[in-house]
Design a protein around this motif. Sequence first.
Motif, mmCIF file in Angstrom:
data_model
loop_
_atom_site.group_PDB
_atom_site.id
_atom_site.type_symbol
_atom_site.label_atom_id
_atom_site.label_comp_id
_atom_site.label_asym_id
_atom_site.label_seq_id
_atom_site.Cartn_x
_atom_site.Cartn_y
_atom_site.Cartn_z
ATOM 1 N N SER A 1 -9.520 39.050 -37.630
ATOM 2 C CA SER A 1 -8.920 38.058 -38.534
ATOM 3 C C SER A 1 -8.567 38.603 -39.910
ATOM 4 O O SER A 1 -8.528 37.854 -40.894
ATOM 5 C CB SER A 1 -9.884 36.883 -38.691
ATOM 6 N N GLY B 1 4.479 36.280 -38.285
ATOM 7 C CA GLY B 1 3.751 36.210 -39.548
ATOM 8 C C GLY B 1 3.868 34.832 -40.154
ATOM 9 O O GLY B 1 4.065 33.836 -39.457
ATOM 10 N N SER C 1 -3.639 30.398 -42.191
ATOM 11 C CA SER C 1 -4.131 31.174 -43.338
ATOM 12 C C SER C 1 -5.441 30.527 -43.779
ATOM 13 O O SER C 1 -5.503 29.306 -43.984
ATOM 14 C CB SER C 1 -3.099 31.177 -44.473
ATOM 15 N N THR D 1 -6.293 37.261 -47.292
ATOM 16 C CA THR D 1 -5.663 38.038 -46.195
ATOM 17 C C THR D 1 -6.120 37.593 -44.820
ATOM 18 O O THR D 1 -5.697 38.160 -43.816
ATOM 19 C CB THR D 1 -5.989 39.532 -46.362
ATOM 20 N N ASN D 2 -7.023 36.590 -44.767
ATOM 21 C CA ASN D 2 -7.542 36.169 -43.468
ATOM 22 C C ASN D 2 -6.521 35.269 -42.765
ATOM 23 O O ASN D 2 -5.917 34.399 -43.398
ATOM 24 C CB ASN D 2 -8.863 35.413 -43.638
ATOM 25 N N GLY D 3 -6.381 35.499 -41.479
ATOM 26 C CA GLY D 3 -5.428 34.679 -40.727
ATOM 27 C C GLY D 3 -5.549 34.897 -39.228
ATOM 28 O O GLY D 3 -6.318 35.738 -38.762
ATOM 29 N N TYR E 1 -5.678 40.044 -40.846
ATOM 30 C CA TYR E 1 -4.247 40.208 -41.101
ATOM 31 C C TYR E 1 -3.526 38.872 -41.021
ATOM 32 O O TYR E 1 -4.036 37.898 -40.454
ATOM 33 C CB TYR E 1 -3.628 41.187 -40.088
ATOM 34 N N ARG E 2 -2.297 38.872 -41.578
ATOM 35 C CA ARG E 2 -1.449 37.689 -41.490
ATOM 36 C C ARG E 2 -0.058 38.033 -40.929
ATOM 37 O O ARG E 2 0.865 37.225 -41.035
ATOM 38 C CB ARG E 2 -1.305 37.022 -42.860
ATOM 39 N N SER E 3 0.066 39.178 -40.356
ATOM 40 C CA SER E 3 1.313 39.533 -39.665
ATOM 41 C C SER E 3 0.950 40.419 -38.469
ATOM 42 O O SER E 3 -0.009 41.196 -38.536
ATOM 43 C CB SER E 3 2.280 40.263 -40.596
ATOM 44 N N GLN F 1 -12.838 32.209 -42.171
ATOM 45 C CA GLN F 1 -11.803 33.138 -41.733
ATOM 46 C C GLN F 1 -11.399 32.777 -40.310
ATOM 47 O O GLN F 1 -12.055 31.993 -39.650
ATOM 48 C CB GLN F 1 -12.303 34.581 -41.781
ATOM 49 N N VAL G 1 0.349 29.499 -36.628
ATOM 50 C CA VAL G 1 -0.240 30.492 -37.519
ATOM 51 C C VAL G 1 -1.234 29.812 -38.451
ATOM 52 O O VAL G 1 -1.127 28.616 -38.746
ATOM 53 C CB VAL G 1 0.833 31.221 -38.344
ATOM 54 N N TRP H 1 -2.365 25.609 -41.798
ATOM 55 C CA TRP H 1 -1.783 26.074 -40.543
ATOM 56 C C TRP H 1 -0.546 25.263 -40.220
ATOM 57 O O TRP H 1 -0.360 24.147 -40.721
ATOM 58 C CB TRP H 1 -2.795 26.022 -39.404
#
Length: 894
Positions: free
Chosen positions: A114, A70, A141, A78-80, A116-118, A24, A139, A153
């Motif tokens: 970590s 995002g 993922s 959902t990790n980002g 969220y992705r937005s 993550q 960014v 990324w």
Amino acid sequence: MASARHTAILLVVLLLASPTFPSQAKQGGKWNAASGCTCHSNTGSTIPITPTHNFPSTYNPEQNYTLNIGMSGGVSGTNGGFNLEVSHGTLSTGVGIGSVQVNSTGNQATHTWSDYRSWSVIWQAPANGSGQVTFELAVLSANGNGQNTGDAWDTTTHNSMQSGTNTPPEATDVAFSPSEPTKATGLMVTYTYSDTDGDAESGTEIRWKKNGNSWTMADDMTSVPVEYLYRGEQWEVEVKPKDGSDFGDPVSIGPVTIGNSKPSASNIEVVPETPTENDDLILDYDYYDHDGDPESASTTIYWYLDEVRQTSLDGQSTVPNVAVRPSDTWQAAVTPHDGEEPGETAWSSLIVIGSSNSPPTVSVQITPGQGATSANALGAVVSASDPDGQEITSIQIVWKRDGSQVSAYNDETAVPPSAITKGEVWLVEVRASDGIVWSSWSSSQELTIQNTPPTIVTVTMLPEGDLSTMDELRVEWDQSDLDGDDELNSQVTWWVNDEWVTDYDGLTTIPASETVRDQRWAVEVRPGDGEDLGIAVKTPERTILNGGPSTPVIDLGPWATGWTGPTAEMPTADGSAQQDSLHDLYVHAGSDDIDEEFLTFDITWARNGFRVSDLDGLHAVPADRLEPGQEWTVTVAANDPWGLSSNASTSITIVNLDPEASWSTNPEPPVPGAMVTFDATTSSDPDGAVTTWLWAIDGKELSGQSVEVPLGGGDHVVRLTVIDDMGGSNSAQSTLSFGSVESVELLEASLDGTQVTLDWTWSGSPAEFRVYRSTSPITSVVGLTAMDEAPAWGESFPIAMEPVGVTGENHWSEPVPAATTLYYAITSYSNGQEIVMVSSGANTVSINATGAASTVDDTPTGSAPIFSIPIAVLLTLMGIASITLSMTPRRKRR
């Protein structure tokens, strides 16, 4: 993603995967990952990822923008994480889908966990004139596989310009440098860039032309590479400034012609390096010309013997050995020429001709040895000998300081201390001659000059003069330092009765409380410069003598008794108490003796600056000596048994007490409508006399110790203000309530022939009535009273009424005194008081008596008819005379 040289970058920080948990983004975020994440690999990820954002294409200065960050695509889950950097403006956290954090400078943002992705963040645009803003974003993922592979990324860069109309920049002062270029000097263009919007220069175009043709190999360069330059070429240049958005007007200059480059001669030398009288001297040098021109026959070669040009050798590259002798000094000069112009003259080094004779040997030592200071003179000890047994004829000495020759001491065997400074490195070099040849130079060992300790110039224990237990002891000293060092870390020691008191070490001040009478004190100072300590110097002993009393503390005021003694035992004084002339003036004075001796006190008094000697020694001034406004000064001297004393003075001003205001009335009680006398005789002043009485009766202002006024019925407000001889004042006020005014009513006047008759009604007890008459309107029976308004300028002044009759009846009559309008007033008189107030329509009346003249009997018995006209005329004249008399006093009173 932009490189690190960009002034504004948005970074996306990709988080590290944990070895024991699913992969993550790094939980705490990551800074400074401008080129993407190096700990997460895109390898194995087949799903593309694209950063998403809403960065503005233009911005308004200092406006806040919510940036939504995002990604689209990427691995499942959902990790980002992200990292964002901006070149201008300020980032701050906002409310978004995922939490973010901003660094202290406000130019970077990253995630705080970590999951969220937005995300969202607030960006405040920079101030006006900041120009282009660059955002850089990365960014990530994460696939959650527990490894750092298979993640995705990506990065992106976005530029935003300030909103509004951009003003193109300008290029001014465009010029060639140098103005006359050659291949040797090179060619460059200089200019001044300016932009009214404050935009930085970005994208300026520079276009070069050679011999009228574009020379693209030098485009956008401010300098033309020298390999492109050749003599005779003509160059032009155009500068087109740009601020990153718009070009300004192009500026062209030229052509400029590339001139001839002067040739140069280098590496010039004469061989052999150490010739003897048997060697030819051969000149060798390197010729160079930037234009590739060959050396021409115009090159000049000159030879100098002992600084004199040998013209017979001009142009020769060799001096035959027949022309050289031992000890000669030769030097060659070359001026190269390329056929067009000469270059700079180059010189060989000096060549001294030796011989087959063996040179002397020499050695030198520098004294003193290591440890020398700036206080020492430096000496050169020279030893020289000649292997051929010849006499040493000359010795040359050169002194060097920090590697440089000190020519002032050439051939001197000593250097004085004045020329030497701490930290310098000295050495001496010598050579010897046997008259034919010089030895090689011999050098001494290097000698580093050490610190010279400072010395005491003066040391003084202060204060000067006799010392007492009241004095604070101080030490001051002056020191000198040959190295110019400031005083630092000097040692100070104090001695009491020949014993060193270590508790005082380092102190420059000794409080008076530490000294005792009859002690012998001295102070010793060992000077320091931060490196070394010099020789200590001690002051002579000084004895602490008796200390005098402290300055007396004095309180002056109306105390219960006077007092002198120790300060701590002084009676408590009321600081707000004022001294008047009704109470005795007392002094409280306190003083202490630092040696605890018994003190006596001398007291003297002064009034308004003049001494009152009969009060000397007294603790009080009797009240009968005091008057308001006086200034009294007491001087108290405290004396110890050894004759020392101290004194102090304090002054106080005697305050004035305000007077008391009071009055009485006459009659008592007052009669409504009658004259009332207000008498302030009973007013008094406790410490002086009342000099002024000011009245305000029903708002009317009057003055005088007593005033007489008529007052009608009802309430009357009376206020008295008294002022004493010192200006003090006091007031008293009272309201007097009067009954109604008893007055005649329904006063009527009738004319019967030449007889005037007055009738009225009266409802009171029997009274005496008084009749007043005037030929002008009646305002007051007694004329203008203190309660009447004074006539304005030009108005008639009231006239006092003429009493014409007294009666106890309710009617009265008289013959017409004058053929004019007559005015009457009726007053009543009882209990010794006359009700003098008049009221129009009540006790005043007027009647036109001008018709009385025509009704006079003009044919009386025994009288001749001739008298009828004179009598009528007489009555008319009497009326005129009455009017005239009534006007006369008015004119006098205006």
